[in-house]
Write a protein that holds these residues in place. Structure first.
Motif, PDB file in Angstrom:
ATOM      1  N   THR A 181       0.880  -1.123   0.061  1.00 30.83           N
ATOM      2  CA  THR A 181      -0.075  -0.013   0.106  1.00 30.83           C
ATOM      3  C   THR A 181       0.873   1.284  -0.030  1.00 30.83           C
ATOM      4  O   THR A 181       0.581   2.216  -0.886  1.00 30.83           O
ATOM      5  N   ALA A 182       1.869   1.296   0.990  1.00 30.50           N
ATOM      6  CA  ALA A 182       2.873   2.350   0.839  1.00 30.50           C
ATOM      7  C   ALA A 182       3.493   2.589  -0.616  1.00 30.50           C
ATOM      8  O   ALA A 182       3.671   3.775  -0.978  1.00 30.50           O
ATOM      9  N   GLN A 183       3.567   1.631  -1.007  1.00 26.86           N
ATOM     10  CA  GLN A 183       4.472   1.690  -2.488  1.00 26.86           C
ATOM     11  C   GLN A 183       3.343   2.108  -3.725  1.00 26.86           C
ATOM     12  O   GLN A 183       3.792   3.167  -4.290  1.00 26.86           O
ATOM     13  N   VAL A 184       2.138   2.077  -3.433  1.00 26.98           N
ATOM     14  CA  VAL A 184       1.162   2.226  -4.282  1.00 26.98           C
ATOM     15  C   VAL A 184       0.762   3.752  -4.148  1.00 26.98           C
ATOM     16  O   VAL A 184       0.604   4.684  -4.912  1.00 26.98           O
ATOM     17  N   LEU A 185       0.602   4.228  -2.853  1.00 27.93           N
ATOM     18  CA  LEU A 185       0.617   5.571  -2.508  1.00 27.93           C
ATOM     19  C   LEU A 185       1.384   6.705  -2.855  1.00 27.93           C
ATOM     20  O   LEU A 185       1.094   7.689  -2.613  1.00 27.93           O
ATOM     21  N   ALA A 186       2.633   5.811  -2.975  1.00 25.43           N
ATOM     22  CA  ALA A 186       3.648   7.045  -3.009  1.00 25.43           C
ATOM     23  C   ALA A 186       3.647   7.983  -4.101  1.00 25.43           C
ATOM     24  O   ALA A 186       2.927   7.415  -5.362  1.00 25.43           O
ATOM     25  N   ASP A 187       4.177   9.022  -4.159  1.00 26.34           N
ATOM     26  CA  ASP A 187       3.869   9.965  -5.207  1.00 26.34           C
ATOM     27  C   ASP A 187       4.596   9.328  -6.519  1.00 26.34           C
ATOM     28  O   ASP A 187       5.710   8.758  -6.682  1.00 26.34           O
ATOM     29  N   ASP A 188       4.028   9.420  -7.874  1.00 28.68           N
ATOM     30  CA  ASP A 188       4.600   9.109  -8.863  1.00 28.68           C
ATOM     31  C   ASP A 188       3.858   9.991 -10.272  1.00 28.68           C
ATOM     32  O   ASP A 188       2.738  10.572  -9.895  1.00 28.68           O
ATOM     33  N   SER A 189       4.381   9.948 -11.187  1.00 30.23           N
ATOM     34  CA  SER A 189       3.784  10.768 -12.407  1.00 30.23           C
ATOM     35  C   SER A 189       2.740  10.111 -13.249  1.00 30.23           C
ATOM     36  O   SER A 189       2.211  10.495 -14.086  1.00 30.23           O
ATOM     37  N   MET A 190       2.599   8.687 -12.946  1.00 27.88           N
ATOM     38  CA  MET A 190       1.566   7.855 -13.575  1.00 27.88           C
ATOM     39  C   MET A 190       0.116   8.217 -12.998  1.00 27.88           C
ATOM     40  O   MET A 190      -0.798   8.039 -14.080  1.00 27.88           O
ATOM     41  N   LEU A 191       0.059   7.950 -11.814  1.00 31.36           N
ATOM     42  CA  LEU A 191      -1.383   8.068 -11.293  1.00 31.36           C
ATOM     43  C   LEU A 191      -1.583   9.370 -10.572  1.00 31.36           C
ATOM     44  O   LEU A 191      -0.561   9.793  -9.696  1.00 31.36           O
ATOM     45  N   ASP A 192      -2.876   9.796 -10.474  1.00 25.53           N
ATOM     46  CA  ASP A 192      -3.018  11.055  -9.718  1.00 25.53           C
ATOM     47  C   ASP A 192      -3.437  10.505  -8.038  1.00 25.53           C
ATOM     48  O   ASP A 192      -3.487   9.264  -7.999  1.00 25.53           O
ATOM     49  N   ARG A 193      -3.555  11.362  -7.318  1.00 28.58           N
ATOM     50  CA  ARG A 193      -3.545  10.835  -5.791  1.00 28.58           C
ATOM     51  C   ARG A 193      -4.933   9.939  -5.434  1.00 28.58           C
ATOM     52  O   ARG A 193      -5.072   8.811  -4.934  1.00 28.58           O
ATOM     53  N   GLN A 194      -6.098  10.268  -6.164  1.00 28.22           N
ATOM     54  CA  GLN A 194      -7.238   9.557  -6.041  1.00 28.22           C
ATOM     55  C   GLN A 194      -7.022   8.072  -6.732  1.00 28.22           C
ATOM     56  O   GLN A 194      -7.712   7.155  -6.297  1.00 28.22           O
ATOM     57  N   GLN A 195      -6.524   8.158  -8.128  1.00 27.26           N
ATOM     58  CA  GLN A 195      -6.111   6.711  -8.534  1.00 27.26           C
ATOM     59  C   GLN A 195      -5.492   6.091  -7.727  1.00 27.26           C
ATOM     60  O   GLN A 195      -5.752   4.705  -7.742  1.00 27.26           O
ATOM     61  N   ARG A 196      -4.392   6.626  -7.087  1.00 28.44           N
ATOM     62  CA  ARG A 196      -3.575   5.727  -6.099  1.00 28.44           C
ATOM     63  C   ARG A 196      -4.233   5.272  -5.031  1.00 28.44           C
ATOM     64  O   ARG A 196      -4.110   3.877  -4.732  1.00 28.44           O
ATOM     65  N   ARG A 197      -5.278   5.993  -4.506  1.00 27.90           N
ATOM     66  CA  ARG A 197      -6.167   5.397  -3.550  1.00 27.90           C
ATOM     67  C   ARG A 197      -6.918   4.144  -3.812  1.00 27.90           C
ATOM     68  O   ARG A 197      -7.102   3.433  -3.213  1.00 27.90           O
ATOM     69  N   TRP A 198      -7.545   4.446  -5.074  1.00 31.54           N
ATOM     70  CA  TRP A 198      -8.611   3.464  -5.523  1.00 31.54           C
ATOM     71  C   TRP A 198      -7.714   2.160  -5.698  1.00 31.54           C
ATOM     72  O   TRP A 198      -8.328   1.362  -5.506  1.00 31.54           O
ATOM     73  N   LEU A 199      -6.752   2.188  -6.400  1.00 28.95           N
ATOM     74  CA  LEU A 199      -5.875   1.305  -6.559  1.00 28.95           C
ATOM     75  C   LEU A 199      -5.319   0.474  -5.363  1.00 28.95           C
ATOM     76  O   LEU A 199      -5.474  -0.687  -5.340  1.00 28.95           O
ATOM     77  N   SER A 200      -5.035   1.160  -4.445  1.00 26.18           N
ATOM     78  CA  SER A 200      -4.504   0.693  -3.159  1.00 26.18           C
ATOM     79  C   SER A 200      -5.618  -0.167  -2.494  1.00 26.18           C
ATOM     80  O   SER A 200      -5.653  -1.158  -1.886  1.00 26.18           O
ATOM     81  N   LYS A 201      -6.846   0.480  -2.515  1.00 25.76           N
ATOM     82  CA  LYS A 201      -8.091  -0.523  -2.122  1.00 25.76           C
ATOM     83  C   LYS A 201      -8.520  -1.624  -2.893  1.00 25.76           C
ATOM     84  O   LYS A 201      -8.492  -2.797  -2.371  1.00 25.76           O
ATOM     85  N   LEU A 202      -8.299  -1.555  -4.184  1.00 28.19           N
ATOM     86  CA  LEU A 202      -8.372  -2.798  -4.992  1.00 28.19           C
ATOM     87  C   LEU A 202      -7.477  -3.960  -4.609  1.00 28.19           C
ATOM     88  O   LEU A 202      -7.381  -5.067  -4.725  1.00 28.19           O
ATOM     89  N   LEU A 203      -5.971  -3.488  -4.360  1.00 31.47           N
ATOM     90  CA  LEU A 203      -5.114  -4.323  -4.160  1.00 31.47           C
ATOM     91  C   LEU A 203      -5.347  -5.041  -2.734  1.00 31.47           C
ATOM     92  O   LEU A 203      -5.120  -6.371  -2.479  1.00 31.47           O
ATOM     93  N   ALA A 204      -5.982  -4.256  -1.827  1.00 29.75           N
ATOM     94  CA  ALA A 204      -6.174  -4.937  -0.548  1.00 29.75           C
ATOM     95  C   ALA A 204      -7.469  -5.693  -0.765  1.00 29.75           C
ATOM     96  O   ALA A 204      -7.185  -6.966   0.014  1.00 29.75           O
ATOM     97  N   GLN A 205      -8.319  -5.599  -1.475  1.00 33.49           N
ATOM     98  CA  GLN A 205      -9.164  -6.604  -1.712  1.00 33.49           C
ATOM     99  C   GLN A 205      -8.826  -7.909  -2.438  1.00 33.49           C
ATOM    100  O   GLN A 205      -9.179  -9.093  -2.033  1.00 33.49           O
ATOM    101  N   ALA A 206      -7.648  -7.800  -3.327  1.00 34.10           N
ATOM    102  CA  ALA A 206      -7.273  -8.806  -3.934  1.00 34.10           C
ATOM    103  C   ALA A 206      -6.321  -9.611  -2.911  1.00 34.10           C
ATOM    104  O   ALA A 206      -6.335 -10.922  -2.953  1.00 34.10           O
ATOM    105  N   TRP A 207      -5.738  -8.883  -1.968  1.00 33.87           N
ATOM    106  CA  TRP A 207      -4.815  -9.433  -0.943  1.00 33.87           C
ATOM    107  C   TRP A 207      -5.662 -10.362  -0.034  1.00 33.87           C
ATOM    108  O   TRP A 207      -5.485 -11.332   0.310  1.00 33.87           O
ATOM    109  N   GLU A 208      -6.908  -9.878   0.235  1.00 27.30           N
ATOM    110  CA  GLU A 208      -7.777 -10.683   1.245  1.00 27.30           C
ATOM    111  C   GLU A 208      -8.208 -11.712   0.501  1.00 27.30           C
ATOM    112  O   GLU A 208      -8.521 -12.829   1.245  1.00 27.30           O
ATOM    113  N   ASN A 209      -8.465 -11.828  -0.841  1.00 27.63           N
ATOM    114  CA  ASN A 209      -9.035 -13.018  -1.550  1.00 27.63           C
ATOM    115  C   ASN A 209      -7.961 -14.126  -1.739  1.00 27.63           C
ATOM    116  O   ASN A 209      -8.468 -15.360  -1.916  1.00 27.63           O
TER     117      ASN A 209
END
Length: 77
Positions: free
Chosen positions: A47-75
């Motif tokens: 999650t920390a890696q996904v939420l780190a600033d980068d030029s590919m995704l904006d902040r909202q997209q990074r948060r959405w992706l981190s939630k999606l990864l958390a769901q996949a992690w749980e599965n």
């Protein structure tokens, strides 16, 4: 699913050659979770890696992706 879950970063990169659809994205996400877990990393580290600033995704997209990864992690639990 038409795509196997990638077992290595190289297999994830190779997905770039495929047309993008929902199944490809799901396979890539599952592969990232699988690889990160195999490397002994935690969900918090991923999650920390996904939420780190980068030029590919904006902040909202990074948060959405981190939630999606958390769901996949749980599965995968």
């Amino acid at each position: 699913m038409n795509y196997p879950i990638p077992d290595s970063p190289q297999e994830i990169v190779a997905l770039r050659q495929k047309p993008i659809d929902e199944e490809l994205v799901a396979a890539a996400i599952a592969g990232v979770v699988k690889i990160v877990r195999a490397q002994g990393q935690s969900l918090e580290e991923l999650t920390a890696q996904v939420l780190a600033d980068d030029s590919m995704l904006d902040r909202q997209q990074r948060r959405w992706l981190s939630k999606l990864l958390a769901q996949a992690w749980e599965n995968f639990s």
